[in-house]
Design a protein around this motif. Structure first.
Motif, PDB file in Angstrom:
ATOM      1  N   MET A   1      11.134 -10.293  -3.382  1.00 17.46           N
ATOM      2  CA  MET A   1      11.545  -9.760  -2.077  1.00 17.46           C
ATOM      3  C   MET A   1      10.530  -8.721  -1.607  1.00 17.46           C
ATOM      4  O   MET A   1      10.184  -7.801  -2.342  1.00 17.46           O
ATOM      5  N   TYR A   2      10.041  -8.882  -0.370  1.00 15.44           N
ATOM      6  CA  TYR A   2       9.043  -7.973   0.175  1.00 15.44           C
ATOM      7  C   TYR A   2       9.708  -6.934   1.073  1.00 15.44           C
ATOM      8  O   TYR A   2      10.615  -7.250   1.849  1.00 15.44           O
ATOM      9  N   LYS A   3       9.247  -5.693   0.971  1.00 18.96           N
ATOM     10  CA  LYS A   3       9.750  -4.626   1.816  1.00 18.96           C
ATOM     11  C   LYS A   3       8.853  -4.467   3.040  1.00 18.96           C
ATOM     12  O   LYS A   3       7.649  -4.257   2.902  1.00 18.96           O
ATOM     13  N   VAL A   4       9.468  -4.545   4.228  1.00 20.77           N
ATOM     14  CA  VAL A   4       8.741  -4.456   5.497  1.00 20.77           C
ATOM     15  C   VAL A   4       9.257  -3.240   6.267  1.00 20.77           C
ATOM     16  O   VAL A   4      10.473  -3.055   6.395  1.00 20.77           O
ATOM     17  N   LEU A   5       8.338  -2.439   6.763  1.00 17.38           N
ATOM     18  CA  LEU A   5       8.706  -1.241   7.525  1.00 17.38           C
ATOM     19  C   LEU A   5       8.214  -1.355   8.961  1.00 17.38           C
ATOM     20  O   LEU A   5       7.029  -1.606   9.206  1.00 17.38           O
ATOM     21  N   ILE A   6       9.122  -1.174   9.925  1.00 17.19           N
ATOM     22  CA  ILE A   6       8.782  -1.164  11.348  1.00 17.19           C
ATOM     23  C   ILE A   6       8.736   0.287  11.816  1.00 17.19           C
ATOM     24  O   ILE A   6       9.741   1.006  11.708  1.00 17.19           O
ATOM     25  N   VAL A   7       7.590   0.724  12.314  1.00 12.39           N
ATOM     26  CA  VAL A   7       7.426   2.102  12.770  1.00 12.39           C
ATOM     27  C   VAL A   7       7.191   2.084  14.281  1.00 12.39           C
ATOM     28  O   VAL A   7       6.129   1.664  14.745  1.00 12.39           O
ATOM     29  N   ASP A   8       8.186   2.525  15.048  1.00 13.26           N
ATOM     30  CA  ASP A   8       8.071   2.504  16.514  1.00 13.26           C
ATOM     31  C   ASP A   8       9.148   3.411  17.080  1.00 13.26           C
ATOM     32  O   ASP A   8      10.301   3.371  16.634  1.00 13.26           O
ATOM     33  N   ARG A  14      11.572  -2.152  18.254  1.00 14.51           N
ATOM     34  CA  ARG A  14      12.047  -2.369  16.886  1.00 14.51           C
ATOM     35  C   ARG A  14      13.001  -3.550  16.828  1.00 14.51           C
ATOM     36  O   ARG A  14      12.950  -4.358  15.905  1.00 14.51           O
ATOM     37  N   LEU A  15      13.866  -3.649  17.830  1.00 14.59           N
ATOM     38  CA  LEU A  15      14.817  -4.760  17.874  1.00 14.59           C
ATOM     39  C   LEU A  15      14.081  -6.094  18.011  1.00 14.59           C
ATOM     40  O   LEU A  15      14.425  -7.079  17.333  1.00 14.59           O
ATOM     41  N   THR A  16      13.050  -6.126  18.869  1.00 12.73           N
ATOM     42  CA  THR A  16      12.273  -7.358  19.063  1.00 12.73           C
ATOM     43  C   THR A  16      11.628  -7.813  17.759  1.00 12.73           C
ATOM     44  O   THR A  16      11.685  -8.996  17.395  1.00 12.73           O
ATOM     45  N   LEU A  17      11.037  -6.877  17.036  1.00  9.28           N
ATOM     46  CA  LEU A  17      10.409  -7.224  15.759  1.00  9.28           C
ATOM     47  C   LEU A  17      11.449  -7.684  14.743  1.00  9.28           C
ATOM     48  O   LEU A  17      11.222  -8.642  13.990  1.00  9.28           O
ATOM     49  N   ASN A  18      12.576  -7.032  14.704  1.00  9.80           N
ATOM     50  CA  ASN A  18      13.647  -7.438  13.792  1.00  9.80           C
ATOM     51  C   ASN A  18      14.085  -8.872  14.060  1.00  9.80           C
ATOM     52  O   ASN A  18      14.291  -9.660  13.129  1.00  9.80           O
ATOM     53  N   LEU A  19      14.227  -9.214  15.330  1.00  9.87           N
ATOM     54  CA  LEU A  19      14.642 -10.570  15.696  1.00  9.87           C
ATOM     55  C   LEU A  19      13.586 -11.600  15.290  1.00  9.87           C
ATOM     56  O   LEU A  19      13.912 -12.681  14.797  1.00  9.87           O
ATOM     57  N   LEU A  20      12.317 -11.258  15.499  1.00 11.55           N
ATOM     58  CA  LEU A  20      11.249 -12.174  15.104  1.00 11.55           C
ATOM     59  C   LEU A  20      11.216 -12.367  13.591  1.00 11.55           C
ATOM     60  O   LEU A  20      11.035 -13.485  13.091  1.00 11.55           O
ATOM     61  N   LEU A  21      11.423 -11.277  12.856  1.00  6.99           N
ATOM     62  CA  LEU A  21      11.323 -11.333  11.399  1.00  6.99           C
ATOM     63  C   LEU A  21      12.513 -12.034  10.755  1.00  6.99           C
ATOM     64  O   LEU A  21      12.484 -12.316   9.548  1.00  6.99           O
ATOM     65  N   GLU A  22      13.564 -12.302  11.526  1.00  9.10           N
ATOM     66  CA  GLU A  22      14.689 -13.066  10.977  1.00  9.10           C
ATOM     67  C   GLU A  22      14.259 -14.470  10.563  1.00  9.10           C
ATOM     68  O   GLU A  22      14.927 -15.119   9.744  1.00  9.10           O
ATOM     69  N   VAL A  29      13.894  -5.494   5.746  1.00  9.38           N
ATOM     70  CA  VAL A  29      13.295  -4.777   6.864  1.00  9.38           C
ATOM     71  C   VAL A  29      13.889  -3.371   6.968  1.00  9.38           C
ATOM     72  O   VAL A  29      15.118  -3.197   6.960  1.00  9.38           O
ATOM     73  N   TYR A  30      13.008  -2.374   7.055  1.00  9.19           N
ATOM     74  CA  TYR A  30      13.399  -0.984   7.239  1.00  9.19           C
ATOM     75  C   TYR A  30      12.771  -0.476   8.541  1.00  9.19           C
ATOM     76  O   TYR A  30      11.820  -1.064   9.055  1.00  9.19           O
ATOM     77  N   VAL A  43       6.316   7.851   0.892  1.00  5.15           N
ATOM     78  CA  VAL A  43       6.174   8.688  -0.301  1.00  5.15           C
ATOM     79  C   VAL A  43       7.237   8.326  -1.331  1.00  5.15           C
ATOM     80  O   VAL A  43       6.975   8.317  -2.544  1.00  5.15           O
ATOM     81  N   LYS A  44       8.433   7.989  -0.857  1.00  7.40           N
ATOM     82  CA  LYS A  44       9.552   7.689  -1.761  1.00  7.40           C
ATOM     83  C   LYS A  44       9.601   6.219  -2.176  1.00  7.40           C
ATOM     84  O   LYS A  44      10.112   5.893  -3.252  1.00  7.40           O
ATOM     85  N   ASN A  45       9.077   5.318  -1.318  1.00  3.61           N
ATOM     86  CA  ASN A  45       9.182   3.880  -1.588  1.00  3.61           C
ATOM     87  C   ASN A  45       7.871   3.179  -1.256  1.00  3.61           C
ATOM     88  O   ASN A  45       7.109   3.636  -0.400  1.00  3.61           O
ATOM     89  N   HIS A  46       7.634   2.081  -1.935  1.00  4.20           N
ATOM     90  CA  HIS A  46       6.472   1.249  -1.612  1.00  4.20           C
ATOM     91  C   HIS A  46       6.887   0.171  -0.619  1.00  4.20           C
ATOM     92  O   HIS A  46       7.870  -0.544  -0.836  1.00  4.20           O
ATOM     93  N   PHE A  47       6.135   0.044   0.467  1.00  2.20           N
ATOM     94  CA  PHE A  47       6.361  -1.014   1.450  1.00  2.20           C
ATOM     95  C   PHE A  47       5.171  -1.960   1.416  1.00  2.20           C
ATOM     96  O   PHE A  47       4.017  -1.532   1.457  1.00  2.20           O
ATOM     97  N   ASP A  48       5.472  -3.249   1.332  1.00  2.00           N
ATOM     98  CA  ASP A  48       4.399  -4.248   1.267  1.00  2.00           C
ATOM     99  C   ASP A  48       3.714  -4.417   2.608  1.00  2.00           C
ATOM    100  O   ASP A  48       2.486  -4.555   2.679  1.00  2.00           O
ATOM    101  N   LEU A  49       4.491  -4.399   3.686  1.00  4.69           N
ATOM    102  CA  LEU A  49       3.957  -4.682   5.026  1.00  4.69           C
ATOM    103  C   LEU A  49       4.535  -3.665   6.002  1.00  4.69           C
ATOM    104  O   LEU A  49       5.750  -3.452   6.043  1.00  4.69           O
ATOM    105  N   ILE A  50       3.649  -3.027   6.776  1.00  7.40           N
ATOM    106  CA  ILE A  50       4.079  -1.999   7.727  1.00  7.40           C
ATOM    107  C   ILE A  50       3.556  -2.333   9.119  1.00  7.40           C
ATOM    108  O   ILE A  50       2.347  -2.540   9.299  1.00  7.40           O
ATOM    109  N   PHE A  51       4.462  -2.397  10.091  1.00 10.23           N
ATOM    110  CA  PHE A  51       4.063  -2.579  11.486  1.00 10.23           C
ATOM    111  C   PHE A  51       4.040  -1.201  12.144  1.00 10.23           C
ATOM    112  O   PHE A  51       5.073  -0.533  12.240  1.00 10.23           O
ATOM    113  N   MET A  52       2.863  -0.784  12.588  1.00 11.97           N
ATOM    114  CA  MET A  52       2.650   0.596  13.029  1.00 11.97           C
ATOM    115  C   MET A  52       2.330   0.675  14.517  1.00 11.97           C
ATOM    116  O   MET A  52       1.278   0.196  14.970  1.00 11.97           O
ATOM    117  N   ASP A  53       3.258   1.257  15.280  1.00  8.90           N
ATOM    118  CA  ASP A  53       2.965   1.590  16.679  1.00  8.90           C
ATOM    119  C   ASP A  53       1.951   2.733  16.693  1.00  8.90           C
ATOM    120  O   ASP A  53       1.824   3.484  15.721  1.00  8.90           O
TER     121      ASP A  53
END
Length: 428
Positions: A1-8, A14-22, A29-30, A43-53
């Motif tokens: 399982m991969y951890k994905v972080l949306i930063v916006d 954020r909602l648009t990206l969440n819908l696409l990632l479904e 998704v975080y 710092v607390k968790n490792h995220f494999d993929l980060i979408f950065m605004d």
């Protein structure tokens, strides 16, 4: 399982990206509402993929990317912006982001990229042995060290990607180059061809070589480069594609200094248009007389092409490409047109390899027609840039002329891949 972080900071984004990632399997998704919160989460968790605004309150995407890469270099950061801005793109990539996407996102294209990114993440811990070779055709003066990736499976491509884009390399256009090489390599693997990636360098340049590219077809390669990496400095010869990339030089005070040659290449963008009047005012007068001499060459070449059309022989063709050499020699001296000069020189070299057995009536007629069109385009370029000086942008014909050179070669090439089906390569 991969951890994905949306930063916006925008809820709708954020909602648009969440819908696409479904549509993507095996991900959690975080969300983070700004860069400061994203850094604290990383710092607390490792995220494999980060979408950065980029533009956010408290801490923008630039600062967040910088801090996150210090915490965990393995996190793959994809920058998202509403602006297709080269300066922002370059800054984000230099800080450690591995891609830069513009909004609004094309859902199909986006999902295709995400699946490739997750595949790279899956493979990036696998290792292979390296078998160095020295191949660079640009410059013999390179360091003794050579890096080779023997590409016999996707893990080699993932390691290649990871090595070059997962840390700061200070190399201009590196991201564009690596992404295209990855795409070419993936197509070759998909069609059960093995290839090698060889890298050499010196103090100012880096040379990336993809070996065993013949199955792709040179026409396909050139068209994709024309569309997606138009300012690339490359040599495509026989079975090898070689890129020359400029390095950024950092002074002791940390300020990036770009070489004069790199500045000239980087200045050729749509955002930095140079009019014919301004260009001529800053061009040595000695060049103008050489440009004037091309009018006679143009007339002679026009007649030579008509002669070749009636009597397609090796000798008659030689007259044509020897005349084109006059253009190539002058273009080579004009740094602002070095890419155009390289295209014309490559065409001349190609014409020199043709044999009379290849001159069937249909191909000869097509060749003559396309050479006339190319000649007339060159005459128009000379007239509008150097004579009347009415061109608002001195590079207004570059794409057309480059494409003409590529299509002329295509007349005689046996392509292993149709131009109508190059989407398999252009997954990025």
């Amino acid at each position: 399982m991969y951890k994905v972080l949306i930063v916006d900071d925008n809820d709708n984004n954020r909602l648009t990206l969440n819908l696409l990632l479904e549509e993507v399997e095996d991900i959690e998704v975080y969300e983070a509402e700004d860069g400061q919160l994203a850094v604290e989460m990383c710092v607390k968790n490792h995220f494999d993929l980060i979408f950065m605004d980029i533009m956010m309150p408290n801490m923008d995407g630039f600062e967040a990317t910088k801090f996150i890469k210090q915490v965990n270099k393995k996190s793959m950061i994809i920058a998202l912006s509403a602006l297709d801005d080269d300066a922002s793109k370059h800054k984000m990539l230099s800080l450690g982001a591995e891609d830069y996407l513009t909004k609004p996102l094309n859902s199909e294209h986006f999902l295709q990229r995400i699946r490739q990114y997750l595949r790279i993440i899956e493979l990036r811990n696998q290792k292979i042995h390296k078998y160095p070779q020295a191949l660079n055709p640009f410059n013999a003066h390179v360091y003794h060290r050579t890096m080779t990736f023997r590409v016999d499976d996707e893990s080699a491509l993932a390691e290649f990607w990871d090595y070059w884009l997962n840390s700061e390399k200070n190399i201009i256009n590196l991201s564009d180059c690596v992404r295209l090489i990855y795409g070419f390599g993936l197509w070759l693997l998909k069609h059960e061809y093995e290839c090698s990636l060889v890298v050499e360098e010196n103090e100012e340049k880096l040379y990336m070589m993809l070996v065993h590219v013949k199955p792709l077809g040179s026409n396909i390669i050139k068209n994709i480069l024309l569309k997606h990496f138009a300012n690339a400095k490359y040599i495509l010869s026989n079975d090898m594609l070689t890129f020359q990339l400029d390095k950024e030089v950092k002074r002791d005070n940390g300020v990036v200094e770009v070489s004069d040659e790199a500045k000239k290449i980087l200045s050729k963008t749509h955002d930095n248009v140079l009019s014919a009047v301004d260009y001529i005012n800053n061009t040595a007068i000695s060049f103008i007389s050489k440009i004037d001499g091309l009018e006679m060459i143009n007339d002679e070449t026009d007649k030579a092409i008509l002669v070749f059309e009636k009597e397609p022989t090796k000798r008659n063709l030689a007259v044509i490409y020897e005349n084109f050499q006059e253009y190539a020699d002058i273009l080579e001296e004009l740094m602002d047109f070095e890419h155009l000069g390289f295209a014309v020189q490559t065409l001349i070299d190609f014409l020199g390899t043709l044999t009379e057995e290849q001159f069937d009536p249909e191909k000869s007629k097509r060749l003559a027609a396309m050479l006339l069109n190319l000649l007339h385009d060159l005459a128009s370029w000379r007239e509008n840039v150097f004579i009347t000086q009415v061109a608002r942008d001195i590079h207004y014909l570059d794409s057309s002329l480059l494409s003409s050179c590529i299509q002329i070669e295509a007349i005689f090439e046996e392509k292993s891949l149709s131009l109508d089906h190059d989407d398999d390569i252009e997954f990025f």
